[in-house]
Scaffold this motif. Structure first.
Motif, PDB file in Angstrom:
ATOM      1  N   ALA A  60       6.431   9.115  -4.779  1.00  0.00           N
ATOM      2  CA  ALA A  60       6.741   9.931  -6.068  1.00  0.00           C
ATOM      3  C   ALA A  60       7.259  11.381  -5.584  1.00  0.00           C
ATOM      4  O   ALA A  60       6.217  12.011  -4.954  1.00  0.00           O
ATOM      5  CB  ALA A  60       5.724   9.899  -7.100  1.00  0.00           C
ATOM      6  N   VAL A  61       8.250  11.987  -6.032  1.00  0.00           N
ATOM      7  CA  VAL A  61       8.527  13.016  -5.423  1.00  0.00           C
ATOM      8  C   VAL A  61       8.711  14.025  -6.587  1.00  0.00           C
ATOM      9  O   VAL A  61       9.771  13.844  -7.685  1.00  0.00           O
ATOM     10  CB  VAL A  61       9.883  13.120  -4.836  1.00  0.00           C
ATOM     11  N   LEU A  62       8.094  15.274  -7.022  1.00  0.00           N
ATOM     12  CA  LEU A  62       8.386  16.334  -7.942  1.00  0.00           C
ATOM     13  C   LEU A  62       8.308  15.534  -9.321  1.00  0.00           C
ATOM     14  O   LEU A  62       9.175  15.600 -10.144  1.00  0.00           O
ATOM     15  CB  LEU A  62      10.056  17.048  -7.543  1.00  0.00           C
ATOM     16  N   GLY A  63       7.364  14.641  -9.325  1.00  0.00           N
ATOM     17  CA  GLY A  63       7.233  14.177 -10.634  1.00  0.00           C
ATOM     18  C   GLY A  63       6.193  12.827 -10.581  1.00  0.00           C
ATOM     19  O   GLY A  63       5.435  12.892  -9.878  1.00  0.00           O
ATOM     20  N   MET A  64       6.300  12.165 -11.344  1.00  0.00           N
ATOM     21  CA  MET A  64       5.601  10.926 -11.775  1.00  0.00           C
ATOM     22  C   MET A  64       6.227   9.402 -11.696  1.00  0.00           C
ATOM     23  O   MET A  64       7.189   9.313 -12.029  1.00  0.00           O
ATOM     24  CB  MET A  64       4.742  10.828 -13.203  1.00  0.00           C
ATOM     25  N   SER A  65       5.632   8.681 -10.906  1.00  0.00           N
ATOM     26  CA  SER A  65       5.794   7.079 -10.528  1.00  0.00           C
ATOM     27  C   SER A  65       5.198   6.673 -11.339  1.00  0.00           C
ATOM     28  O   SER A  65       3.764   6.780 -11.530  1.00  0.00           O
ATOM     29  CB  SER A  65       5.619   7.050  -9.054  1.00  0.00           C
ATOM     30  N   GLU A  66       5.584   5.827 -12.355  1.00  0.00           N
ATOM     31  CA  GLU A  66       4.930   5.008 -13.360  1.00  0.00           C
ATOM     32  C   GLU A  66       5.117   3.498 -13.111  1.00  0.00           C
ATOM     33  O   GLU A  66       6.208   3.007 -13.156  1.00  0.00           O
ATOM     34  CB  GLU A  66       5.090   5.525 -14.793  1.00  0.00           C
ATOM     35  N   THR A  67       4.002   2.687 -13.375  1.00  0.00           N
ATOM     36  CA  THR A  67       4.008   1.032 -13.033  1.00  0.00           C
ATOM     37  C   THR A  67       3.292   0.539 -14.241  1.00  0.00           C
ATOM     38  O   THR A  67       2.081   1.312 -14.546  1.00  0.00           O
ATOM     39  CB  THR A  67       4.017   0.674 -11.728  1.00  0.00           C
ATOM     40  N   ASN A  68       3.313  -0.519 -14.511  1.00  0.00           N
ATOM     41  CA  ASN A  68       2.296  -1.408 -15.158  1.00  0.00           C
ATOM     42  C   ASN A  68       1.283  -2.040 -14.201  1.00  0.00           C
ATOM     43  O   ASN A  68       0.118  -1.856 -14.504  1.00  0.00           O
ATOM     44  CB  ASN A  68       2.773  -2.494 -16.150  1.00  0.00           C
ATOM     45  N   THR A  69       1.841  -2.423 -13.294  1.00  0.00           N
ATOM     46  CA  THR A  69       0.948  -3.014 -12.184  1.00  0.00           C
ATOM     47  C   THR A  69       1.589  -2.737 -10.618  1.00  0.00           C
ATOM     48  O   THR A  69       2.818  -2.914 -10.554  1.00  0.00           O
ATOM     49  CB  THR A  69       0.883  -4.642 -12.132  1.00  0.00           C
ATOM     50  N   THR A  70       0.786  -2.339  -9.951  1.00  0.00           N
ATOM     51  CA  THR A  70       0.991  -1.991  -8.457  1.00  0.00           C
ATOM     52  C   THR A  70       0.129  -2.745  -7.600  1.00  0.00           C
ATOM     53  O   THR A  70      -1.182  -2.823  -7.751  1.00  0.00           O
ATOM     54  CB  THR A  70       0.894  -0.262  -8.455  1.00  0.00           C
ATOM     55  N   THR A  71       0.451  -3.411  -6.446  1.00  0.00           N
ATOM     56  CA  THR A  71      -0.259  -3.922  -5.474  1.00  0.00           C
ATOM     57  C   THR A  71       0.534  -2.964  -4.209  1.00  0.00           C
ATOM     58  O   THR A  71       1.607  -3.373  -4.016  1.00  0.00           O
ATOM     59  CB  THR A  71       0.024  -5.438  -5.545  1.00  0.00           C
ATOM     60  N   GLY A  72      -0.405  -2.323  -3.537  1.00  0.00           N
ATOM     61  CA  GLY A  72       0.421  -1.605  -2.434  1.00  0.00           C
ATOM     62  C   GLY A  72      -0.401  -0.255  -2.080  1.00  0.00           C
ATOM     63  O   GLY A  72      -1.601   0.014  -2.799  1.00  0.00           O
ATOM     64  N   VAL A  73       0.679   0.736  -1.933  1.00  0.00           N
ATOM     65  CA  VAL A  73       0.460   2.126  -1.847  1.00  0.00           C
ATOM     66  C   VAL A  73       1.211   3.037  -2.644  1.00  0.00           C
ATOM     67  O   VAL A  73       2.268   2.845  -2.520  1.00  0.00           O
ATOM     68  CB  VAL A  73       0.676   2.332  -0.580  1.00  0.00           C
ATOM     69  N   ASN A  74       0.419   3.842  -3.383  1.00  0.00           N
ATOM     70  CA  ASN A  74       1.153   5.084  -4.058  1.00  0.00           C
ATOM     71  C   ASN A  74       1.049   6.142  -3.405  1.00  0.00           C
ATOM     72  O   ASN A  74       0.177   6.757  -3.054  1.00  0.00           O
ATOM     73  CB  ASN A  74       0.573   5.310  -5.582  1.00  0.00           C
ATOM     74  N   PHE A  75       2.310   6.977  -3.166  1.00  0.00           N
ATOM     75  CA  PHE A  75       2.353   8.177  -2.301  1.00  0.00           C
ATOM     76  C   PHE A  75       2.851   9.227  -3.255  1.00  0.00           C
ATOM     77  O   PHE A  75       4.195   9.059  -3.655  1.00  0.00           O
ATOM     78  CB  PHE A  75       3.099   8.164  -0.981  1.00  0.00           C
ATOM     79  N   GLY A  76       2.035  10.213  -3.611  1.00  0.00           N
ATOM     80  CA  GLY A  76       2.724  11.442  -4.573  1.00  0.00           C
ATOM     81  C   GLY A  76       3.042  12.449  -3.332  1.00  0.00           C
ATOM     82  O   GLY A  76       2.233  13.364  -2.894  1.00  0.00           O
TER      83      GLY A  76
END
Length: 186
Positions: free
Chosen positions: A62-78
Motif C-alpha cells: 500500500a502506497v500513500l493510502g489504504m490497501s483493503e481486502t476481505n481475506t489476506t494470507t501473506g504479508v501487507n506492507f504499508g
C-alpha cells in the motif's frame, strides 16, 4: 522419493494458488480500479491511494493510502504512508503505519496504530486498540476488550486472562482494578 515429494508440494502450491486467485500481479487504485480487472490476487499487488480486492494470497503493498481486502494470507506492507485494512480474516503479517482488521487475525500486526478485533498472535505498535480478544499486546498504550498478555506503559482491558505488565495496568477482572507494574486476573 524426496524429489517426488518436493515436486508434489510445489505443484500443489501452484494449483491451490491458481484455483483461488485469478491473477499473479495486480495494480489497484481509486474507484475499485484493478488492473487486471479481477477480484483476487495470488502473488503481488500494489495499491496506490485506495485499492480493494476480495482475496489476496501473497504480498500486498500500500502506497500513500489504504490497501483493503476481505481475506489476506501473506504479508501487507504499508509503504510511504500506507495503511492496511482487512475486513474478514488475515493470516500472516501486517506492517504499516495503520493496520485495521475488523475480523480475525492470525499472526502479527506491527505498526504505529493497530485497530483490531480478534488476534491470535501479536499486536505491536505505539497504540493497540482491540474490540475483541487478543493474545499479546505490546505497545505504549494497549486497550482491549479481552487480552491474555499486555505489555506497555498503559494497559487497559475489561477481561485479562493472563497478566498485564506496565506503568499503569487496569482490568475490570484484575486482582486490583488498576495497579502499577503488574496486574492479573482474580
Amino acid at each position: 522419493m524426496k524429489k517426488q515429494l518436493t515436486t508434489l508440494a510445489v505443484s500443489a502450491l501452484f494449483a491451490s494458488t491458481a484455483a483461488v486467485a485469478s491473477t499473479p500481479v495486480m495494480f489497484s487504485s481509486l474507484d475499485n480500479f484493478n488492473a487486471p480487472d479481477e477480484n483476487a490476487v495470488g502473488g503481488v499487488r500494489l495499491a496506490v491511494l485506495h485499492g480493494q480486492v476480495d482475496q489476496l494470497k501473497g504480498v500486498d503493498f500500500a502506497v500513500l493510502g489504504m490497501s483493503e481486502t476481505n481475506t489476506t494470507t501473506g504479508v501487507n506492507f504499508g509503504l510511504f504512508f500506507g495503511a492496511n485494512k482487512v475486513n474478514e480474516s488475515m493470516k500472516g503479517v501486517s506492517l504499516g503505519l495503520f493496520n485495521w482488521n475488523t475480523g480475525e487475525a492470525t499472526g502479527v500486526n506491527f505498526g504505529t496504530v493497530n485497530m483490531t478485533n480478534d488476534v491470535k498472535g501479536l499486536n505491536a505498535s505505539f497504540v493497540n486498540y482491540s474490540t475483541g480478544n487478543t493474545l499479546v499486546d505490546f505497545g505504549t498504550v494497549n486497550l482491549s476488550e479481552t487480552s491474555t498478555v499486555q505489555l506497555g506503559l498503559f494497559n487497559n482491558t475489561t477481561n485479562i486472562k493472563g497478566v498485564q505488565i506496565g506503568l499503569i495496568n487496569c482490568a475490570a477482572n484484575g486482582f486490583f482494578p488498576c495497579f502499577p507494574i503488574v496486574n492479573f486476573a482474580k
